[in-house]
Design an enzyme around this catalytic site. Structure first.
Site, mmCIF file in Angstrom:
data_model
loop_
_atom_site.group_PDB
_atom_site.id
_atom_site.type_symbol
_atom_site.label_atom_id
_atom_site.label_comp_id
_atom_site.label_asym_id
_atom_site.label_seq_id
_atom_site.Cartn_x
_atom_site.Cartn_y
_atom_site.Cartn_z
ATOM 1 N N ARG A 299 26.738 -25.895 39.116
ATOM 2 C CA ARG A 299 25.284 -25.888 38.981
ATOM 3 C C ARG A 299 24.696 -24.516 38.692
ATOM 4 O O ARG A 299 23.880 -24.349 37.802
ATOM 5 C CB ARG A 299 24.613 -26.370 40.275
ATOM 6 C CG ARG A 299 24.317 -27.829 40.332
ATOM 7 C CD ARG A 299 24.389 -28.265 41.773
ATOM 8 N NE ARG A 299 25.738 -28.004 42.249
ATOM 9 C CZ ARG A 299 26.747 -28.836 42.063
ATOM 10 N NH1 ARG A 299 26.555 -29.979 41.497
ATOM 11 N NH2 ARG A 299 27.971 -28.542 42.469
ATOM 12 N N THR A 300 25.102 -23.531 39.483
ATOM 13 C CA THR A 300 24.430 -22.235 39.356
ATOM 14 C C THR A 300 24.670 -21.668 37.955
ATOM 15 O O THR A 300 23.732 -21.286 37.255
ATOM 16 C CB THR A 300 24.906 -21.262 40.451
ATOM 17 O OG1 THR A 300 24.708 -21.896 41.706
ATOM 18 C CG2 THR A 300 24.122 -19.972 40.419
ATOM 19 N N ARG B 107 28.103 -13.790 40.287
ATOM 20 C CA ARG B 107 28.566 -14.358 41.570
ATOM 21 C C ARG B 107 29.882 -13.702 41.932
ATOM 22 O O ARG B 107 30.754 -13.547 41.070
ATOM 23 C CB ARG B 107 28.763 -15.867 41.418
ATOM 24 C CG ARG B 107 29.492 -16.479 42.606
ATOM 25 C CD ARG B 107 29.521 -17.971 42.560
ATOM 26 N NE ARG B 107 28.211 -18.529 42.871
ATOM 27 C CZ ARG B 107 27.984 -19.826 43.057
ATOM 28 N NH1 ARG B 107 28.984 -20.681 42.951
ATOM 29 N NH2 ARG B 107 26.791 -20.268 43.339
ATOM 30 N N HIS C 221 22.216 -16.202 48.672
ATOM 31 C CA HIS C 221 22.242 -16.979 47.431
ATOM 32 C C HIS C 221 20.775 -17.189 47.034
ATOM 33 O O HIS C 221 20.244 -18.292 47.124
ATOM 34 C CB HIS C 221 22.966 -18.304 47.680
ATOM 35 C CG HIS C 221 23.314 -19.078 46.450
ATOM 36 N ND1 HIS C 221 22.779 -18.800 45.198
ATOM 37 C CD2 HIS C 221 24.158 -20.129 46.272
ATOM 38 C CE1 HIS C 221 23.289 -19.661 44.324
ATOM 39 N NE2 HIS C 221 24.126 -20.470 44.947
ATOM 40 N N LYS D 19 42.945 -7.393 35.624
ATOM 41 C CA LYS D 19 43.743 -6.183 35.307
ATOM 42 C C LYS D 19 43.391 -5.048 36.259
ATOM 43 O O LYS D 19 43.903 -3.948 36.141
ATOM 44 C CB LYS D 19 43.427 -5.724 33.885
ATOM 45 C CG LYS D 19 43.738 -6.718 32.794
ATOM 46 C CD LYS D 19 43.355 -6.077 31.452
ATOM 47 C CE LYS D 19 43.451 -7.075 30.324
ATOM 48 N NZ LYS D 19 42.824 -6.525 29.103
HETATM 49 C C1 NCD Z 1 26.503 -23.445 46.977
HETATM 50 C C2 NCD Z 1 27.169 -22.087 46.943
HETATM 51 O O1 NCD Z 1 27.828 -21.736 45.958
HETATM 52 O O2 NCD Z 1 26.971 -21.375 47.901
HETATM 53 N N1 NCD Z 1 26.560 -24.104 45.747
HETATM 54 C C3 NCD Z 1 25.547 -23.906 44.845
HETATM 55 O O3 NCD Z 1 25.389 -22.832 44.326
HETATM 56 N N2 NCD Z 1 24.728 -24.925 44.617
HETATM 57 C C4 NCD Z 1 26.939 -24.296 48.101
HETATM 58 C C5 NCD Z 1 28.402 -24.546 48.301
HETATM 59 O O4 NCD Z 1 29.255 -24.081 47.546
HETATM 60 O O5 NCD Z 1 28.697 -25.249 49.259
#
Ligand code: NCD
Length: 309
Positions: free
Chosen positions: A51-52, A101, A129, A80
């Protein structure tokens, strides 16, 4: 030039403006179809995501921009031995804005130092997040019509769940929020959040062991996945992974207008039978994520709707 690292980087007033913009984008997407023409977003994902990453990419494309990036550390020069700051510095010459991320807490903060383009923290380990929080705030505001005077139950992995940590920090700025933490003993909220947020701001909270005992009180039930990748040993994960499963039976005493949220991915903490209940908001929530990310990209790049340019 501005980055988004923490859910508290925007003031409550700035958040209001951003959520209003996201709402307008949802209603009139055509007004924004060229807002980011000629601009590039780089998505640097050192950890898995559906999703993100995809909502960031869809967001930039819907704004008329383009995207580049990688979706795992293995397919980048991290494999590397390249440092995050070197990668980000190089990518800042290829893109106008970066979403990153990383499994290490604080990695995007280190990368942001001396950077000449905006960088967005798309999740750093068990820490924050902030774009999921924007998604969650938009969902709460859309579904409940307000961000204050709410009882919010947070259920599951409150220890490692960064979406929980970020959302608590953000919601702590609104009036009369009552938090109910539902988790096994081992997965309770880290002490630093209890001290720095609840105690410092005198916010009402309690810990409970079952969702049934608090269900009738809740306006929002925020379910989370047990974060397998952040456990130190497999046996603990296996013992705890099915601690809380929401099914139709447990919803019998819930409010008629309860809003059930989940950042997703779901493993099995919500029975698929709940999906058809009108109180299930998690798929809508994932869609709102695209609109807030569009609003965020526009805000950080300082661009406006097509007609205003
Ligand atoms: C979450 C995350 O990556 O922290 N997912 C997301 O971005 N919607 C929640 C999760 O991974 O459980």
């Amino acid at each position: 030039m501005r980055h988004l690292m923490s859910p508290l980087d925007f003031s409550v007033e700035e958040l209001e403006t951003l959520l209003n913009l996201a709402g307008d984008i949802e209603k009139h997407p055509e007004k924004y179809a060229h807002a980011c023409e000629g601009k590039k977003l780089a998505t640097l994902f050192y950890e898995p995501s559906t999703r993100t990453r995809l909502s960031f990419e869809a967001a930039m494309m819907n704004l008329g921009g383009t995207v580049l990036g990688f979706s795992s550390a293995n397919s980048s020069s991290a494999s590397k031995g390249e440092s995050v700051s070197d990668t980000v510095r190089v990518v800042s010459g290829y893109a106008d804005i970066i979403a990153m991320r990383h499994p290490k807490e604080g990695a995007p903060y280190a990368a942001a130092r001396k950077l000449s383009v905006p960088i967005i923290n798309a999740g750093d380990g068990g820490h924050n997040h902030p774009t999921q929080t924007l998604t969650d705030l938009m969902t709460i505001r859309r579904e409940k019509g307000k961000l204050d005077n709410l009882t919010i139950g947070m259920c599951g992995d409150l220890k490692f769940g960064r979406t929980v940590h970020s959302l608590i920090k953000a919601m702590s700025r609104y009036e009369n929020i009552n938090f109910i933490m539902i988790s096994p003993e081992e997965l309770r909220l880290p002490d630093y959040i209890i001290k720095d947020v609840f105690e410092k701001k005198n916010i009402k909270y309690k810990n409970v062991r079952t969702m049934e005992e608090v269900m009738p009180e809740l306006d929002i039930l925020y379910m989370t996945r047990v974060q397998k990748e952040r456990f130190f040993n497999e046996a603990d994960y296996i013992r705890l992974k099915d601690s809380f499963i929401l099914d139709e039976r447990k919803l019998v005493d819930a409010k008629k207008d309860l809003c059930i949220m989940h950042p997703l991915p779901r493993v099995n903490e919500i029975s698929t039978k709940v999906d058809d209940d009108p109180r299930a908001c998690y798929f809508k929530q994932a869609l709102y994520g695209k609109y807030v990310r569009m609003a965020l990209i526009m805000t950080l790049l300082g661009v406006s709707a097509d007609e205003d340019r």
